[in-house]
Scaffold this motif. Structure first.
Motif, PDB file in Angstrom:
ATOM      1  N   PHE A  71       0.802  -1.219   0.000  1.00 56.82           N
ATOM      2  CA  PHE A  71       0.000   0.000   0.000  1.00 56.82           C
ATOM      3  C   PHE A  71       0.836   1.270   0.000  1.00 56.82           C
ATOM      4  CE2 PHE A  71      -3.453  -2.696   1.805  1.00 56.82           C
ATOM      5  CZ  PHE A  71      -4.467  -2.297   0.954  1.00 56.82           C
ATOM      6  N   THR A  72       2.132   1.163   0.252  1.00 54.55           N
ATOM      7  CA  THR A  72       2.956   2.356   0.456  1.00 54.55           C
ATOM      8  C   THR A  72       2.859   3.375  -0.678  1.00 54.55           C
ATOM      9  OG1 THR A  72       4.449   1.079   1.850  1.00 54.55           O
ATOM     10  CG2 THR A  72       5.270   3.182   1.040  1.00 54.55           C
ATOM     11  N   PRO A  73       3.057   2.998  -1.944  1.00 54.91           N
ATOM     12  CA  PRO A  73       2.939   4.012  -3.005  1.00 54.91           C
ATOM     13  C   PRO A  73       1.537   4.627  -3.083  1.00 54.91           C
ATOM     14  CG  PRO A  73       4.050   2.051  -3.839  1.00 54.91           C
ATOM     15  CD  PRO A  73       3.508   1.711  -2.485  1.00 54.91           C
ATOM     16  N   GLU A  74       0.517   3.808  -2.857  1.00 54.76           N
ATOM     17  CA  GLU A  74      -0.849   4.319  -2.900  1.00 54.76           C
ATOM     18  C   GLU A  74      -1.114   5.279  -1.729  1.00 54.76           C
ATOM     19  OE1 GLU A  74      -5.447   2.646  -2.935  1.00 54.76           O
ATOM     20  OE2 GLU A  74      -3.791   1.214  -3.007  1.00 54.76           O
ATOM     21  N   VAL A  79      -1.990  10.653   0.348  1.00 58.55           N
ATOM     22  CA  VAL A  79      -1.691  11.679   1.351  1.00 58.55           C
ATOM     23  C   VAL A  79      -1.245  12.969   0.669  1.00 58.55           C
ATOM     24  CG1 VAL A  79      -0.164  12.293   3.270  1.00 58.55           C
ATOM     25  CG2 VAL A  79      -1.185  10.011   3.172  1.00 58.55           C
ATOM     26  N   ALA A  80      -0.427  12.850  -0.364  1.00 54.17           N
ATOM     27  CA  ALA A  80       0.016  14.039  -1.098  1.00 54.17           C
ATOM     28  C   ALA A  80      -1.176  14.763  -1.720  1.00 54.17           C
ATOM     29  CB  ALA A  80       1.027  13.647  -2.168  1.00 54.17           C
ATOM     30  N   ASP A  85      -1.757  19.636   6.210  1.00 54.13           N
ATOM     31  CA  ASP A  85      -0.689  20.401   6.852  1.00 54.13           C
ATOM     32  C   ASP A  85       0.134  19.513   7.796  1.00 54.13           C
ATOM     33  OD1 ASP A  85      -1.337  22.757   5.559  1.00 54.13           O
ATOM     34  OD2 ASP A  85      -2.673  23.431   7.162  1.00 54.13           O
ATOM     35  N   VAL A  86      -0.529  18.553   8.425  1.00 55.37           N
ATOM     36  CA  VAL A  86       0.151  17.614   9.322  1.00 55.37           C
ATOM     37  C   VAL A  86       0.121  16.247   8.646  1.00 55.37           C
ATOM     38  CG1 VAL A  86       0.178  16.571  11.614  1.00 55.37           C
ATOM     39  CG2 VAL A  86      -0.554  18.956  11.337  1.00 55.37           C
ATOM     40  N   HIS A  87       1.301  15.735   8.291  1.00 55.21           N
ATOM     41  CA  HIS A  87       1.407  14.513   7.497  1.00 55.21           C
ATOM     42  C   HIS A  87       0.707  13.329   8.155  1.00 55.21           C
ATOM     43  CE1 HIS A  87       3.639  11.213   5.368  1.00 55.21           C
ATOM     44  NE2 HIS A  87       3.246  11.970   4.366  1.00 55.21           N
TER      45      HIS A  87
END
Length: 116
Positions: A71-74, A79-80, A85-87
């Motif tokens: 799932f990391t790339p997705e 999120v991008a 403002d807060v990741h």
């Protein structure tokens, strides 16, 4: 010692599902999304009010080393796109949205007890 009534020792069934995920943390959040996307009736519960565990509430929301697969790339793209403002909060919101869009039921503020 006998129970006060015949049903005093029975935990009521409040829901049924194909997959129940106890904990919406770093493993539970992706597991919830995967199960719901696979068409399983999925319920996830967590005592906290955000998904992602240490990645979000634990404020360990960036990567050091390791594989960035699954799932990391997705997650990163989602999120991008949220432009939070807060990741960590953006990551928690991405998990919540992805789980709901896949059809999962989310129970925040809940502990798992009496699973069968």
């Amino acid at each position: 010692m006998k129970p006060a009534s015949p049903k005093a020792d029975v935990i009521p069934v409040i829901a049924t599902c194909d997959v129940f995920v106890a904990g919406a943390g770093t493993g539970g959040a992706p597991a919830t999304i995967a199960a719901a996307r696979a068409g399983m009736k999925t319920i996830v519960c967590d005592p906290l009010y955000r998904m992602g565990g240490l990645m979000t509430d634990g404020v360990i929301d960036s990567y050091c080393f390791g594989l960035r697969i699954g799932f990391t790339p997705e997650i990163d793209a989602g999120v991008a796109a949220l432009r939070a403002d807060v990741h960590g909060i953006g990551k928690a919101e991405w998990f919540r949205r992805a789980a709901r869009e896949a059809g999962a039921e989310i129970w925040f503020g809940a502990l798992a007890v009496g699973l069968e």
